[in-house]
Design a protein around this motif. Structure first.
Motif, PDB file in Angstrom:
ATOM      1  N   ALA B 301       0.487  -1.181   0.385  1.00 18.57           N
ATOM      2  CA  ALA B 301      -0.187   0.004   0.205  1.00 18.57           C
ATOM      3  C   ALA B 301       0.789   1.525  -0.589  1.00 18.57           C
ATOM      4  N   VAL B 302       1.157   0.884   0.568  1.00 18.08           N
ATOM      5  CA  VAL B 302       2.800   2.184   0.947  1.00 18.08           C
ATOM      6  C   VAL B 302       4.713   1.861   0.898  1.00 18.08           C
ATOM      7  N   THR B 303       5.345   2.293  -0.188  1.00 18.30           N
ATOM      8  CA  THR B 303       6.420   1.489   0.237  1.00 18.30           C
ATOM      9  C   THR B 303       7.574   3.214   0.673  1.00 18.30           C
ATOM     10  N   LEU B 304       8.453   3.149   1.668  1.00 18.24           N
ATOM     11  CA  LEU B 304       9.008   4.163   1.615  1.00 18.24           C
ATOM     12  C   LEU B 304      10.778   3.826   1.019  1.00 18.24           C
ATOM     13  N   SER B 305      11.083   4.427   0.668  1.00 20.25           N
ATOM     14  CA  SER B 305      12.533   4.723   0.326  1.00 20.25           C
ATOM     15  C   SER B 305      13.531   5.249   0.165  1.00 20.25           C
ATOM     16  N   ASN B 306      14.562   4.180   0.629  1.00 21.19           N
ATOM     17  CA  ASN B 306      16.162   5.722   1.706  1.00 21.19           C
ATOM     18  C   ASN B 306      15.810   7.115   2.726  1.00 21.19           C
ATOM     19  N   VAL B 307      14.570   6.655   3.426  1.00 25.60           N
ATOM     20  CA  VAL B 307      13.880   7.454   3.903  1.00 25.60           C
ATOM     21  C   VAL B 307      14.815   8.389   5.498  1.00 25.60           C
ATOM     22  N   TYR B 308      15.109   9.454   4.965  1.00 22.36           N
ATOM     23  CA  TYR B 308      16.046   9.848   6.241  1.00 22.36           C
ATOM     24  C   TYR B 308      15.205  11.133   7.095  1.00 22.36           C
ATOM     25  N   TYR B 309      15.201  11.189   8.255  1.00 24.62           N
ATOM     26  CA  TYR B 309      14.501  13.197   8.490  1.00 24.62           C
ATOM     27  C   TYR B 309      14.804  13.434  10.163  1.00 24.62           C
ATOM     28  N   ASP B 313      18.145  21.004  11.493  1.00 25.27           N
ATOM     29  CA  ASP B 313      18.770  20.927  11.288  1.00 25.27           C
ATOM     30  C   ASP B 313      20.039  20.472  12.268  1.00 25.27           C
ATOM     31  N   ARG B 314      19.788  20.608  14.267  1.00 26.15           N
ATOM     32  CA  ARG B 314      20.481  20.786  14.919  1.00 26.15           C
ATOM     33  C   ARG B 314      20.392  19.585  15.170  1.00 26.15           C
ATOM     34  N   SER B 315      19.318  18.444  15.625  1.00 23.55           N
ATOM     35  CA  SER B 315      19.534  17.086  16.227  1.00 23.55           C
ATOM     36  C   SER B 315      19.577  16.174  14.933  1.00 23.55           C
ATOM     37  N   PRO B 316      19.781  15.081  15.160  1.00 20.99           N
ATOM     38  CA  PRO B 316      20.470  13.611  14.865  1.00 20.99           C
ATOM     39  C   PRO B 316      19.134  13.626  14.267  1.00 20.99           C
ATOM     40  N   SER B 317      19.354  12.827  13.270  1.00 23.17           N
ATOM     41  CA  SER B 317      17.906  12.383  12.320  1.00 23.17           C
ATOM     42  C   SER B 317      17.633  10.903  13.052  1.00 23.17           C
ATOM     43  N   VAL B 318      16.051  11.299  13.122  1.00 27.64           N
ATOM     44  CA  VAL B 318      15.267  10.401  13.365  1.00 27.64           C
ATOM     45  C   VAL B 318      15.670   8.646  12.362  1.00 27.64           C
ATOM     46  N   LEU B 319      14.909   8.693  11.812  1.00 29.20           N
ATOM     47  CA  LEU B 319      15.310   7.758  10.401  1.00 29.20           C
ATOM     48  C   LEU B 319      16.272   7.613   9.692  1.00 29.20           C
ATOM     49  N   ASN B 320      16.775   6.657   9.684  1.00 31.61           N
ATOM     50  CA  ASN B 320      18.248   6.433   8.723  1.00 31.61           C
ATOM     51  C   ASN B 320      17.874   5.344   7.774  1.00 31.61           C
ATOM     52  N   ASN B 321      17.906   6.233   6.443  1.00 28.63           N
ATOM     53  CA  ASN B 321      18.021   5.105   5.804  1.00 28.63           C
ATOM     54  C   ASN B 321      17.114   4.326   5.635  1.00 28.63           C
ATOM     55  N   LEU B 322      15.794   4.492   6.106  1.00 28.32           N
ATOM     56  CA  LEU B 322      14.744   3.482   6.455  1.00 28.32           C
ATOM     57  C   LEU B 322      13.784   3.183   4.918  1.00 28.32           C
ATOM     58  N   SER B 323      13.748   1.898   4.506  1.00 31.42           N
ATOM     59  CA  SER B 323      13.428   1.441   2.996  1.00 31.42           C
ATOM     60  C   SER B 323      12.066   0.241   4.099  1.00 31.42           C
ATOM     61  N   LYS B 357      13.390  17.648  -0.218  1.00 33.87           N
ATOM     62  CA  LYS B 357      13.912  16.537  -1.573  1.00 33.87           C
ATOM     63  C   LYS B 357      14.724  15.660  -1.343  1.00 33.87           C
ATOM     64  N   HIS B 358      15.905  15.684  -0.517  1.00 33.96           N
ATOM     65  CA  HIS B 358      16.767  14.681  -0.781  1.00 33.96           C
ATOM     66  C   HIS B 358      16.430  13.202   0.160  1.00 33.96           C
ATOM     67  N   ALA B 359      15.708  13.762   0.968  1.00 28.60           N
ATOM     68  CA  ALA B 359      15.359  12.398   2.192  1.00 28.60           C
ATOM     69  C   ALA B 359      14.778  11.586   1.619  1.00 28.60           C
ATOM     70  N   GLY B 360      14.510  10.624   1.212  1.00 26.10           N
ATOM     71  CA  GLY B 360      14.009   9.360   0.318  1.00 26.10           C
ATOM     72  C   GLY B 360      12.341  10.152  -0.478  1.00 26.10           C
ATOM     73  N   LYS B 361      11.655   8.867  -0.742  1.00 28.81           N
ATOM     74  CA  LYS B 361      10.362   9.124  -0.954  1.00 28.81           C
ATOM     75  C   LYS B 361       9.364   7.810  -0.543  1.00 28.81           C
ATOM     76  N   VAL B 362       8.400   8.314  -0.345  1.00 30.31           N
ATOM     77  CA  VAL B 362       7.024   8.008   0.051  1.00 30.31           C
ATOM     78  C   VAL B 362       5.733   7.920  -1.360  1.00 30.31           C
ATOM     79  N   LYS B 363       5.712   6.546  -0.942  1.00 27.66           N
ATOM     80  CA  LYS B 363       4.673   6.144  -2.546  1.00 27.66           C
ATOM     81  C   LYS B 363       3.706   5.424  -2.294  1.00 27.66           C
ATOM     82  N   PHE B 364       2.723   5.765  -2.416  1.00 27.16           N
ATOM     83  CA  PHE B 364       1.093   4.744  -2.288  1.00 27.16           C
ATOM     84  C   PHE B 364       0.750   4.283  -3.525  1.00 27.16           C
TER      85      PHE B 364
END
Lengths: 287, 537
Positions: B301-309, B313-323, B357-364
């Motif tokens: 239903a949903v595909t997440l690819s290489n998501v960073y979040y 800017d100052r806090s570390p990323s919570v999601l790391n290259n999540l697919s 833009k560069h932080a991955g994709k969420v596709k439905f």
């Protein structure tokens, strides 16, 4: 040994620096204020961004131009605009005024950083203990309120499938959020009131718990600050550090009284920074 | 220590009494657990023991503290009271000030406060957070702070009203362990109202089971469990897994109340065999339905690819290259520790945390594409959805056209269809007056009325009792049958195992494994359900 300055010492320090900057508008004092303000900025680990500099320059520029447009004082007429004289002195006055504003704002940021909430509480002290309690509850509630509002917005957006489009929808959404906040605040208030009752609120006359005591260091610093402040003010009253703008710009800065005044203000700004122990304590509190 | 004799209580304006004929004796140093379904009167009973918080109403009978009768407006500093939501109980903005608050109220001199604060901070390990802003503490830490600032006043009895209902199960367990230590070291008397019994039931000295304002049973945990199980009470579903799993009504043996006790028994191996047989006989159908959903694994239903979040800017990323792909028409449970990024993942899917833009994709996929209206997200704090004055208005708000078209009795039928008919009785009430579980039901009803194709649930079982959890599990099963995709983020592994088709583990912002739920929980040793723990000999 841990060395810290008493909250009232900090408070008086800021009041003195800002009062001098705003009352004796002299370019050299402003420069000293700018230098020491930036030094604090760095000590507190804040980053100076280009946006900050642009904002400061914009404020400075806007005031520099705005003043001659509304005031035609001054003897050196540069040109006429719509029949009004645009004078160099009015421009200088605007610049000076803008610079005072920018530096004062800088010091206000530092004040808000260094005067932590418990310091404000200690300034209120024993005599205003009810104000103190209200203050600490506000300090607690305010961030909670904004956080909750943010959550409610998210919740509503999640429900409605995105943020509202158009003025009417935005208005309706905001109204809903406000209602939601109102109910939440009431509910929160009731529970907090119960929690306060459960912990003996109203059982006896409240005492004021102050973790700070006047240490020798704090008293010493306070005396030094007061001495420097008195020197600056006395010299200014007796005619030192004068910056005349109208009708001609005439800035006095080489008399004995001027130089002693600048030195005293420089000391005033830098005294709390001199002790490494004080700074270490500030960093420890913030870590 | 506390003696209650024939206590009756009716809230002013209420038709029925909230407490009827309560008699209870609490000895010093005892740990008494009050349990029972939502609305059974356990909170009211607790408030009766703390006169400052006693609600207005008509009361008869006596309550004695150390032999002295207490009246409604007495002050009893020696009795501490801790409520559900730690967020709302913290009064001040600094940890040290919160500790000092109670002593300030009592007019204790500054020097004494200074010493006691230092003492209690050292004991409760609060030295590091002493200067901290109370907003910076986690829910569990806040609840500990509330208890510490109650203890500092020298209280001898601690009354706790569902203290862990706002905490995740891991923080809740930590809180219970910590409380147990407190009791052991200080001999403090604890009376706790709780409906989440899994970890705490066996630890109590005495259990009081209440229903409808009356005490139905009281005694040792084993005695009360026996009564609940033999009476086939619906609330028996709340008993610890090990108690229910190994209970056999034919043998007249006391039920086990903890895993330690069961594993120590000489008959443990036989009991496991018997329990396994009973389970496989009961779940024949469920396994078959899992097989059918497994076949549909291909369609996502949903595909997440290489998501960073990262939140800024100052806090570390919570999601790391999540697919990760979320299977359509199935329930996927995402489990993982605190701060592993579970809630953030849901926010990214719901579009509340827009990606750069560069932080991955969420596709439905397919019909769900870009159709944000059809994603519904139930957030942790469900009260953020409530804007109306009554439950009925709340349900109808925003979907008036649909309700009007549905004709008479539409809302009632809708609730019945989804197993939420309990809400019907609360229509004229304010949403805030519902219990935690009922509030979740109301929130879910609001979401379901919008016909979501993707349903995102963040810790939906928080504050729910066992009965409500079963209802929710049934609802999720129904929705997945209707081809709705459900994503469930939870710490409640038993619940995840009960209703998920797939389970995925999120660790440090990455999905480490996604498997069929039964395999996932069978393979894990620590991160598994209570049932698997009890059955793995």
């Amino acid at each position: 040994m841990r060395v810290y300055l008493h909250s009232r010492t900090w408070f008086v320090y800021f009041i003195m620096v800002i009062a001098i900057l705003m009352s004796i508008r002299h370019p050299v004092l402003i420069l000293i204020g700018l230098e020491s303000g930036l030094l604090w900025w760095k000590i507190l680990g804040r980053k100076l961004r280009i946006a900050h500099i642009f904002a400061a320059l914009f404020l400075l520029g806007a005031l520099a131009v705005a003043n001659p447009l509304t005031s035609s004082n001054g003897a050196t007429i540069l040109f006429y605009l719509n029949g009004r004289a645009f004078t160099a002195e009015a421009l200088a006055y605007g610049l000076l005024f803008g610079a005072v504003l920018v530096v004062t704002l800088l010091w206000c940021v530092i004040l808000s950083e260094l005067m932590t909430t418990d310091r404000w509480l200690n300034v209120c002290g024993r005599r205003f203990r009810k104000t103190g309690l209200v203050l600490t509850m506000v300090f607690r509630f305010f961030p909670l309120f904004t956080k909750q509002w943010h959550r409610i917005r998210e919740g509503q957006e999640a429900l409605e499938g995105g943020s509202p489009v158009g003025l009417k929808a935005t208005f309706r959404m905001t109204k809903r959020e406000l209602l939601c906040m109102l109910t939440w605040s009431l509910e929160h208030g009731f529970v907090t009131a119960d929690a306060m009752l459960a912990r003996g609120y109203g059982a006896a006359k409240r005492t004021f718990f102050n973790r700070e005591t006047y240490k020798a260091a704090s008293i010493g610093v306070a005396i030094a600050l007061l001495a420097a402040f008195t020197a600056v003010i006395t010299l200014a009253i007796r005619g030192g550090m004068e910056a005349e703008i109208y009708p001609y710009v005439r800035i006095h800065m080489d008399g004995v009284m001027d130089i002693i005044g600048f030195a005293a203000f420089f000391l005033l700004c830098h005294i709390p920074m001199i002790s490494g122990k004080v700074l270490r304590e500030e960093r420890r509190m913030r870590s | 220590m506390i003696q209650i004799e024939n206590l009756n209580f009716t809230y002013s304006g209420a038709a029925r009494p909230s407490l009827s004929d309560i008699s209870l004796h609490i000895a010093p140093g005892q740990f008494v657990l009050l349990c029972g379904p939502t609305g059974c009167g356990k909170s009211t009973l607790l408030r009766m023991m703390k006169p400052e918080l006693t609600p207005a109403g008509e009361r008869s009978g006596r309550i004695l503290y150390n032999g002295n009768e207490i009246a409604a407006n007495d002050r009893l500093v020696e009795v501490g009271f801790v409520m559900q939501n730690p967020e709302q109980q913290v009064v001040t903005d600094r940890v040290w000030h919160e500790l000092a608050f109670g002593l300030e109220n009592l007019g204790v001199p500054s020097d004494v406060i200074r010493r006691r604060c230092a003492e209690i901070a050292a004991y409760f390990d609060l030295e590091k957070s002493f200067e901290k802003d109370t907003n910076a503490l986690s829910g569990g830490e806040k609840q500990q702070l509330v208890v510490a600032s109650t203890m500092i006043m020298g209280c001898k009895v601690l009354l706790l009203d569902e203290p862990t209902s706002q905490l995740d199960p891991i923080a809740a367990n930590r809180f219970f362990l910590w409380l147990e230590q407190l009791r052991r070291e200080f001999g403090i008397t604890i009376v706790m109202a709780e409906h989440h019994l899994e970890e705490i039931f066996g630890e109590a000295d005495r259990v009081v089971y209440m229903d409808n304002g009356r005490i139905r049973a009281q005694g040792t945990p084993a005695q009360v469990a026996w009564e609940m199980l033999t009476a086939q009470d619906t609330f028996a579903a709340a008993l610890p897994t090990v108690t229910r799993l190994f209970f056999d009504a034919n043998t007249h043996r006391d039920p086990f109340v903890s895993l330690r006790e069961a594993k120590g028994s000489t008959e443990y191996a036989q009991l496991v065999e018997a329990a396994k047989k009973r389970l496989s006989a009961a779940s024949g159908g469920a396994v078959a339905s899992r097989e059918t959903t497994a076949k549909r694994e291909e369609s996502a239903a949903v595909t997440l690819s290489n998501v960073y979040y990262a939140y800024d800017d100052r806090s570390p990323s919570v999601l790391n290259n999540l697919s990760f792909s979320i299977p359509a028409g199935a329930c996927t449970a995402i489990v993982g520790g605190n701060g592993s990024g579970k809630s953030t993942l849901l926010k990214v899917v719901a579009g509340l945390a827009p990606l750069k833009k560069h932080a991955g994709k969420v596709k439905f996929s397919g019909e769900n594409r870009a159709d944000r209206q059809r994603i519904s997200f139930l957030m942790q704090d469900v009260t953020t959805l409530f804007t109306e004055e009554t439950v009925y208005e709340e349900i109808v708000a925003g979907v008036k056209a649909k309700v009007d078209n549905g004709g008479e009795g539409f809302v009632e039928n809708f609730l019945k269809e989804h197993g939420f008919e309990a809400l019907t009785a609360h229509f004229p009430q304010h949403p805030y007056d519902l219990s935690g579980g009922e509030q979740q039901m109301l929130g879910l009803t609001k979401l379901l009325l919008r016909d979501p194709q993707i349903l995102l649930l963040d810790e939906p079982t928080k504050g729910m009792d066992a009965v409500a959890k079963d209802q929710l599990a049934a609802l999720i099963a129904k929705k997945t049958k209707e081809d709705v995709t459900v994503v469930l983020v939870t710490h409640d592994l038993d619940f995840a195992a009960l209703c998920a088709d797939y389970a995925a583990m999120l660790f440090r912002g990455e999905i480490l494994s996604k498997e069929r739920a039964d395999r996932f929980f069978a393979d894990n040793v620590f991160y598994t359900t209570h049932k698997n723990r009890a059955l793995n000999a």
